[in-house]
Write an enzyme that holds these catalytic residues in place. Structure first.
Site, PDB file in Angstrom:
ATOM      1  N   CYS A 229       0.917  -1.228  -0.007  1.00  0.00           N
ATOM      2  CA  CYS A 229      -0.092   0.001  -0.084  1.00  0.00           C
ATOM      3  C   CYS A 229       0.741   1.449  -0.123  1.00  0.00           C
ATOM      4  CB  CYS A 229      -1.008  -0.172   1.211  1.00  0.00           C
ATOM      5  SG  CYS A 229      -2.299   1.589   1.331  1.00  0.00           S
ATOM      6  N   CYS A 230       1.979   1.218   0.812  1.00  0.00           N
ATOM      7  CA  CYS A 230       2.962   2.416   0.979  1.00  0.00           C
ATOM      8  C   CYS A 230       3.611   2.515  -0.311  1.00  0.00           C
ATOM      9  CB  CYS A 230       3.725   2.002   2.039  1.00  0.00           C
ATOM     10  SG  CYS A 230       3.327   1.933   3.719  1.00  0.00           S
TER      11      CYS A 230
ATOM     12  N   CYS B 271      -2.682   9.795   6.392  1.00  0.00           N
ATOM     13  CA  CYS B 271      -3.876   9.080   5.677  1.00  0.00           C
ATOM     14  C   CYS B 271      -4.961   8.826   6.954  1.00  0.00           C
ATOM     15  CB  CYS B 271      -3.333   7.663   5.222  1.00  0.00           C
ATOM     16  SG  CYS B 271      -2.372   7.780   3.785  1.00  0.00           S
TER      17      CYS B 271
ATOM     18  N   CYS C 106       5.561   5.249   7.115  1.00  0.00           N
ATOM     19  CA  CYS C 106       5.045   4.650   6.164  1.00  0.00           C
ATOM     20  C   CYS C 106       5.773   4.850   4.797  1.00  0.00           C
ATOM     21  CB  CYS C 106       3.437   5.130   5.886  1.00  0.00           C
ATOM     22  SG  CYS C 106       2.563   4.342   4.422  1.00  0.00           S
TER      23      CYS C 106
HETATM   24  S1  SF4 Z   1      -0.695   5.213   5.584  1.00  0.00           S
HETATM   25 FE1  SF4 Z   1      -1.568   5.679   3.666  1.00  0.00          FE
HETATM   26  S2  SF4 Z   1      -0.192   4.674   2.303  1.00  0.00           S
HETATM   27 FE2  SF4 Z   1       0.486   4.086   4.123  1.00  0.00          FE
HETATM   28  S3  SF4 Z   1      -0.381   1.988   4.276  1.00  0.00           S
HETATM   29 FE3  SF4 Z   1      -1.932   3.132   5.135  1.00  0.00          FE
HETATM   30  S4  SF4 Z   1      -3.281   4.033   3.236  1.00  0.00           S
HETATM   31 FE4  SF4 Z   1      -1.470   2.979   2.604  1.00  0.00          FE
END
Ligand code: SF4
Length: 222
Positions: free
Chosen positions: A109-110, A192, A218
């Site tokens: 995701c990151c 986020c 992240c």
């Molecule tokens: S903080 Fe944002 S980029 Fe990081 S894992 Fe969560 S949704 Fe994904």
């Protein structure tokens, strides 16, 4: 991405030592003088201190906003409002096409929402400015003011490294900058939406991020 020469690493070490006690504006001035138009800054639009400091010296500086697709709407609106008011040379990144398949908290995701889009945005640049502070938490306690960023392969300048949260707040108020709308609702450190919570009185600013998890970063700075 090419490895930095020993000469460059020595230059960065010298600059880091010389600028350790310098004001953020001096660090920004060094970066702009040394790398000219090859500098960009990343801004999360959690607050406007660094972006204001940087644009005061170079109104045309490219500001990169990583739109992860998971921000609070308040952050998106805040970023756009400021960018319109100051005619910011704004680059807004977007997540990769497969990002929705990976839930928040996974490395992928990151990678798809932050790391890969930032790497693309920084391509061809020699240096970037970040708003990291040593007080943000243990993983940032040892950051230099100027250093080499292995992950992205360019010089990383942290003009606010030695600032405290109070320094940022003072700057924002002293210069009449708009505050992030969520500050007044108890959110102190804003990223986020899934990993950002309000902070109770007396808790550290970053405690609202990734609460209940041992994750601190992240992707970008870890
Ligand atoms: S903080 Fe944002 S980029 Fe990081 S894992 Fe969560 S949704 Fe994904």
């Amino acid at each position: 991405m090419s490895a930095p020469s020993d000469t460059l690493l020595e230059e960065l070490a010298d600059a880091d030592e010389a600028l350790e006690s310098a004001a953020p504006s001096e660090v920004i001035a060094w970066a702009l003088e040394r790398f000219g138009a090859n500098v960009a800054m990343a801004c999360s639009f959690e607050d406007l201190a660094l972006v204001d400091l940087a644009l005061n010296q170079d109104p045309g500086l490219e500001v990169i906003f990583l739109d992860t697709g998971s921000h609070f709407q308040e952050t998106i609106d805040f970023a756009h409002r400021f960018s319109e008011q100051r005619h910011v040379n704004l680059t807004t990144t977007t997540p990769g096409p497969d990002a929705d398949a990976w839930p928040c908290g996974t490395e992928r995701c990151c990678e798809l929402r932050k790391v890969a889009p930032l790497a693309r945005a920084l391509e061809g640049r020699a240096a970037w400015l970040t708003a990291l502070k040593r007080v943000d938490g243990p993983s940032r306690a040892g950051i230099p003011v100027i250093g080499w960023d292995e992950r992205f392969g360019l010089v990383k300048c942290n003009p606010l490294a030695t600032w405290t949260d109070d320094d940022v707040e003072f700057y924002v108020r002293e210069h009449g900058l708009e505050e992030h709308p969520l500050w007044t609702r108890g959110y102190a450190s804003i990223g986020c939406e899934p990993v950002t919570n309000p902070v109770a009185l007396g808790e550290s600013r970053r405690s609202g991020r990734w609460s209940g998890s041992d994750k601190e970063e992240c992707g970008l700075h870890g």
